[in-house]
Design a protein around this motif. Structure first.
Motif, PDB file in Angstrom:
ATOM      1  N   TYR A 112      -3.048   5.513  17.204  1.00  0.00           N
ATOM      2  CA  TYR A 112      -3.458   5.566  15.792  1.00  0.00           C
ATOM      3  C   TYR A 112      -2.178   5.809  15.001  1.00  0.00           C
ATOM      4  CZ  TYR A 112      -2.753  10.600  15.850  1.00  0.00           C
ATOM      5  OH  TYR A 112      -2.175  11.841  15.944  1.00  0.00           O
ATOM      6  N   GLY A 113      -2.303   5.858  13.692  1.00  0.00           N
ATOM      7  CA  GLY A 113      -1.111   6.215  12.931  1.00  0.00           C
ATOM      8  C   GLY A 113      -0.837   5.298  11.770  1.00  0.00           C
ATOM      9  N   HIS A 114       0.462   5.080  11.567  1.00  0.00           N
ATOM     10  CA  HIS A 114       0.928   4.513  10.307  1.00  0.00           C
ATOM     11  C   HIS A 114       1.207   3.022  10.475  1.00  0.00           C
ATOM     12  CE1 HIS A 114       1.370   8.827   9.655  1.00  0.00           C
ATOM     13  NE2 HIS A 114       2.214   8.885  10.678  1.00  0.00           N
TER      14      HIS A 114
ATOM     15  N   ARG B 290     -18.690  10.305  12.332  1.00  0.00           N
ATOM     16  CA  ARG B 290     -19.755   9.776  13.213  1.00  0.00           C
ATOM     17  C   ARG B 290     -20.357   8.486  12.676  1.00  0.00           C
ATOM     18  NH1 ARG B 290     -21.676  14.247  17.207  1.00  0.00           N
ATOM     19  NH2 ARG B 290     -19.728  15.383  17.110  1.00  0.00           N
ATOM     20  N   ARG B 291     -20.205   8.299  11.363  1.00  0.00           N
ATOM     21  CA  ARG B 291     -20.854   7.129  10.775  1.00  0.00           C
ATOM     22  C   ARG B 291     -19.881   5.948  10.648  1.00  0.00           C
ATOM     23  NH1 ARG B 291     -19.164   6.005   5.878  1.00  0.00           N
ATOM     24  NH2 ARG B 291     -17.791   7.520   4.928  1.00  0.00           N
ATOM     25  N   LEU B 292     -18.655   6.121  11.134  1.00  0.00           N
ATOM     26  CA  LEU B 292     -17.653   5.080  10.907  1.00  0.00           C
ATOM     27  C   LEU B 292     -17.981   3.807  11.696  1.00  0.00           C
ATOM     28  CD1 LEU B 292     -14.417   7.283  11.078  1.00  0.00           C
ATOM     29  CD2 LEU B 292     -15.501   6.328   9.037  1.00  0.00           C
ATOM     30  N   PRO B 293     -18.082   2.674  10.999  1.00  0.00           N
ATOM     31  CA  PRO B 293     -18.414   1.426  11.688  1.00  0.00           C
ATOM     32  C   PRO B 293     -17.165   0.734  12.229  1.00  0.00           C
ATOM     33  CG  PRO B 293     -18.414   1.067   9.329  1.00  0.00           C
ATOM     34  CD  PRO B 293     -17.992   2.491   9.545  1.00  0.00           C
ATOM     35  N   GLY B 294     -17.354  -0.463  12.792  1.00  0.00           N
ATOM     36  CA  GLY B 294     -16.235  -1.332  13.155  1.00  0.00           C
ATOM     37  C   GLY B 294     -15.740  -1.137  14.568  1.00  0.00           C
ATOM     38  N   GLU B 295     -14.967  -2.141  15.026  1.00  0.00           N
ATOM     39  CA  GLU B 295     -14.358  -2.028  16.355  1.00  0.00           C
ATOM     40  C   GLU B 295     -13.098  -1.176  16.269  1.00  0.00           C
ATOM     41  OE1 GLU B 295     -14.027  -5.304  19.499  1.00  0.00           O
ATOM     42  OE2 GLU B 295     -12.069  -5.330  18.538  1.00  0.00           O
ATOM     43  N   ALA B 296     -12.409  -1.313  15.139  1.00  0.00           N
ATOM     44  CA  ALA B 296     -11.249  -0.464  14.837  1.00  0.00           C
ATOM     45  C   ALA B 296     -11.317  -0.215  13.337  1.00  0.00           C
ATOM     46  CB  ALA B 296      -9.961  -1.169  15.218  1.00  0.00           C
ATOM     47  N   LEU B 297     -10.442   0.660  12.860  1.00  0.00           N
ATOM     48  CA  LEU B 297     -10.591   1.055  11.455  1.00  0.00           C
ATOM     49  C   LEU B 297      -9.233   1.258  10.797  1.00  0.00           C
ATOM     50  CD1 LEU B 297     -13.106   2.268   9.650  1.00  0.00           C
ATOM     51  CD2 LEU B 297     -11.881   4.386  10.020  1.00  0.00           C
TER      52      LEU B 297
ATOM     53  N   PRO C 137       0.832  -1.207   0.000  1.00  0.00           N
ATOM     54  CA  PRO C 137       0.000   0.000   0.000  1.00  0.00           C
ATOM     55  C   PRO C 137       0.866   1.256   0.000  1.00  0.00           C
ATOM     56  CG  PRO C 137      -0.325  -1.311   2.025  1.00  0.00           C
ATOM     57  CD  PRO C 137       0.788  -1.952   1.251  1.00  0.00           C
ATOM     58  N   SER C 138       0.357   2.314  -0.609  1.00  0.00           N
ATOM     59  CA  SER C 138       1.077   3.595  -0.528  1.00  0.00           C
ATOM     60  C   SER C 138       0.744   4.278   0.792  1.00  0.00           C
ATOM     61  CB  SER C 138       0.721   4.494  -1.705  1.00  0.00           C
ATOM     62  OG  SER C 138      -0.675   4.555  -1.872  1.00  0.00           O
ATOM     63  N   ALA C 139      -0.268   3.792   1.482  1.00  0.00           N
ATOM     64  CA  ALA C 139      -0.566   4.243   2.849  1.00  0.00           C
ATOM     65  C   ALA C 139      -1.410   3.163   3.517  1.00  0.00           C
ATOM     66  CB  ALA C 139      -1.336   5.553   2.829  1.00  0.00           C
ATOM     67  N   PHE C 140      -1.145   2.959   4.796  1.00  0.00           N
ATOM     68  CA  PHE C 140      -1.946   2.012   5.582  1.00  0.00           C
ATOM     69  C   PHE C 140      -2.026   2.605   6.986  1.00  0.00           C
ATOM     70  CE2 PHE C 140      -2.514  -2.802   6.636  1.00  0.00           C
ATOM     71  CZ  PHE C 140      -3.496  -2.484   7.579  1.00  0.00           C
ATOM     72  N   GLU C 141      -3.117   3.311   7.239  1.00  0.00           N
ATOM     73  CA  GLU C 141      -3.302   4.036   8.504  1.00  0.00           C
ATOM     74  C   GLU C 141      -4.344   3.324   9.347  1.00  0.00           C
ATOM     75  OE1 GLU C 141      -1.664   7.221   9.126  1.00  0.00           O
ATOM     76  OE2 GLU C 141      -0.476   6.257   7.574  1.00  0.00           O
ATOM     77  N   PHE C 142      -4.365   3.601  10.640  1.00  0.00           N
ATOM     78  CA  PHE C 142      -5.373   2.934  11.478  1.00  0.00           C
ATOM     79  C   PHE C 142      -5.764   3.782  12.685  1.00  0.00           C
ATOM     80  CE2 PHE C 142      -3.608   1.282  15.550  1.00  0.00           C
ATOM     81  CZ  PHE C 142      -2.413   1.958  15.483  1.00  0.00           C
ATOM     82  N   PHE C 143      -6.926   3.455  13.244  1.00  0.00           N
ATOM     83  CA  PHE C 143      -7.380   3.985  14.530  1.00  0.00           C
ATOM     84  C   PHE C 143      -7.668   2.795  15.419  1.00  0.00           C
ATOM     85  CE2 PHE C 143      -9.499   6.944  11.394  1.00  0.00           C
ATOM     86  CZ  PHE C 143      -8.594   7.973  11.540  1.00  0.00           C
ATOM     87  N   ASP C 144      -7.154   2.774  16.631  1.00  0.00           N
ATOM     88  CA  ASP C 144      -7.488   1.666  17.544  1.00  0.00           C
ATOM     89  C   ASP C 144      -8.915   1.894  18.069  1.00  0.00           C
ATOM     90  OD1 ASP C 144      -7.477   3.384  19.744  1.00  0.00           O
ATOM     91  OD2 ASP C 144      -5.781   2.440  20.746  1.00  0.00           O
ATOM     92  N   PRO C 145      -9.491   0.925  18.811  1.00  0.00           N
ATOM     93  CA  PRO C 145     -10.898   1.082  19.221  1.00  0.00           C
ATOM     94  C   PRO C 145     -11.143   2.364  20.010  1.00  0.00           C
ATOM     95  CG  PRO C 145     -10.197  -1.182  19.543  1.00  0.00           C
ATOM     96  CD  PRO C 145      -8.965  -0.422  19.146  1.00  0.00           C
ATOM     97  N   ALA C 146     -10.204   2.772  20.854  1.00  0.00           N
ATOM     98  CA  ALA C 146     -10.437   3.965  21.684  1.00  0.00           C
ATOM     99  C   ALA C 146     -10.453   5.231  20.834  1.00  0.00           C
ATOM    100  CB  ALA C 146      -9.366   4.062  22.763  1.00  0.00           C
TER     101      ALA C 146
END
Ligand code: MLT
Ligand code: ZN
Length: 445
Positions: free
Chosen positions: A359-361, A263-270, A240-249
């Motif tokens: 979160y992050g890279h 506000r509409r983002l689903p999932g336990e993490a993203l 991937p040219s980018a692979f970012e994430f947010f943990d559940p918190a």
């Protein structure tokens, strides 16, 4: 009259009110009032500043746009801030040499746009890319989401123009990727945080502009499933040219208090994944990818146009500012662990009981571990938590900073944890290049 006002080719600020903004950057730290802020407009100003710094015994602290995260541009002790925002020069693209030259004062946004206008891409994209200056990105070896595929700022620098302790600007490197006549002094300056000299301009490598993007929003049912994904993707031949994430918190904070899009983002993490190679929107490419991602996903979305792509990125780009606004005293770290050790890292973080959100890279293992309640913690307790965090990253073959640098913020930890041989070598180089310790004293080393 104040002696600084006589500096040639420079604008000088002396009024405490005018100096106040220079006591801050984007870290949680504050500097002390400098003797002056000087905005050099030419080499005579630099020559004179170096000569006075040596004879009068004050330090010179470099500053770009003040968007650094580690306090590297904050004045400490008796010092003069050298603000390069008015350093002259133009951005010049050379399609034949596949490169671009620009002064330190050039906004990174304009550097990227100048390349793009001629069909080229300059990949470094720190989160501050719309407000930072090129010089700061060179001094700190800035990263960003694209580092996952394209590497850091240093991987795009062919030559640097730098002020050294003789008071003159010297050029190291040429406009070609091949230059092997001796060790590379230009690369020594990139990421040196102004310790060895100040970068006033650079020649940067370019690559053809990607024209096809597959941008995916990947909410996952189980957060842990994300942790093996960067390694699994690489193993399956996807980069991937980018692979970012947010943990559940972090995701929960964004969902509860973030902008409308969040506000509409689903999932336990993203996760946000982006691919930019030719063919990445083709069916065979996406089918193969979905075979891998589908089982983890909780409603995967693929951006179908530029507007949707921008919407996805807008949420990611505002995360740092959003968390800062909600937790003004938070401390944000940027440790790295190899992709293959991500799961162990999070297990270790849980075991240590450090109250952090992350979160992050994810794609390159560069994690923004945020201690949101840092303001309420006892200083010694906070220090201990950060040391535990850094030791954990190091124990997994990682490092304490992936992109923000050491500056003031991580100096103590760096001195305690770095290999003594590295510190000895760096001090010897500092002594050789800046024997009077005029360049950014008290930072890093
Ligand atoms: C980011 O990627 O958002 C920044 O580098 C992290 C930060 O602001 O702490
Ligand atoms: Zn970052």
């Amino acid at each position: 009259m104040n002696a600084f006002l006589e500096l040639p080719e420079a604008k000088v600020l002396l009024d405490p009110g005018d100096l106040a903004p220079f006591l801050q950057d984007e870290s949680h730290l504050r500097g002390v009032l400098p003797l002056a802020v000087v905005k050099p407009h030419g080499p005579r100003a630099l020559r004179e500043l170096v000569s006075r710094a040596k004879s009068e015994g004050f330090g010179l602290v470099p500053r770009g746009a003040g968007t650094g995260k580690a306090g590297g541009c904050l004045p400490t002790g008796r010092s003069v801030v050298v603000d390069f925002s008015e350093w002259p020069g133009e951005i010049q693209v050379s399609p034949q040499d596949l490169c671009l030259s620009a002064p330190a004062s050039a906004p990174l946004r304009e550097v990227k746009a100048a390349a793009e206008a001629q069909g080229f891409f300059y990949p470094p994209d720190p989160n501050s890319w719309e407000s930072c200056a090129l010089g700061g990105t060179l001094a700190t070896n800035a990263g960003g989401p694209n580092a996952c595929k394209y590497g850091m700022t240093r991987h795009w620098v062919l030559a640097v123009d730098a002020l050294l302790e003789d008071g003159e600007v010297h050029t190291f490197g040429i406009s070609s990727v091949k230059a092997n006549a001796g060790p590379n002094l230009g690369q020594l300056l990139i990421g040196s945080e102004g310790l060895f000299g100040f970068i006033v301009g650079a020649t940067l490598r370019l690559t053809p502009l990607p024209r096809e993007f597959a941008t995916l929003l990947l909410p996952v049912k189980r957060w842990e499933d994300l942790l093996d994904l960067p390694g699994r993707l690489c193993g399956a031949g996807y980069l991937p040219s980018a692979f970012e994430f947010f943990d559940p918190a972090v995701l929960a904070e964004l969902r509860a208090h973030g902008p409308e899009e969040a506000r509409r983002l689903p999932g336990e993490a993203l996760a946000i994944l982006e691919f930019d190679e030719r063919g990445c929107t083709s069916e065979p490419f996406l089918e193969g990818l979905l075979d891998l991602l589908g089982p983890l996903a909780d409603g995967l979305e693929i951006a179908s146009d530029a507007r949707q792509r921008q919407g996805i990125w807008a949420v990611r780009r505002m995360t740092s500012a959003f968390l800062k606004e909600r937790h003004p005293k938070k401390v944000s770290e940027d440790i790295v662990v190899p992709r293959s050790r991500l799961r162990e890292f999070f297990t270790g973080l849980d075991r240590l009981g450090i109250p952090a959100v992350t979160y992050g890279h994810l794609g390159d293992g560069n994690l923004h571990v945020n201690l949101l309640a840092a303001g309420e913690a006892e200083p010694t307790q906070l220090e201990q938590q950060l040391m535990d965090l850094f030791r954990l990253a190091l124990s997994l073959g990682g490092t304490l900073s992936g992109e923000h640098g050491i500056g003031l913020a991580k100096r103590k930890a760096f001195l305690a944890l770095a290999d003594p041989a590295q510190l000895r070598a760096l001090r010897a180089i500092k002594q050789a290049l800046d024997p009077q310790n005029i360049f950014n004293p008290g930072k890093v080393l």
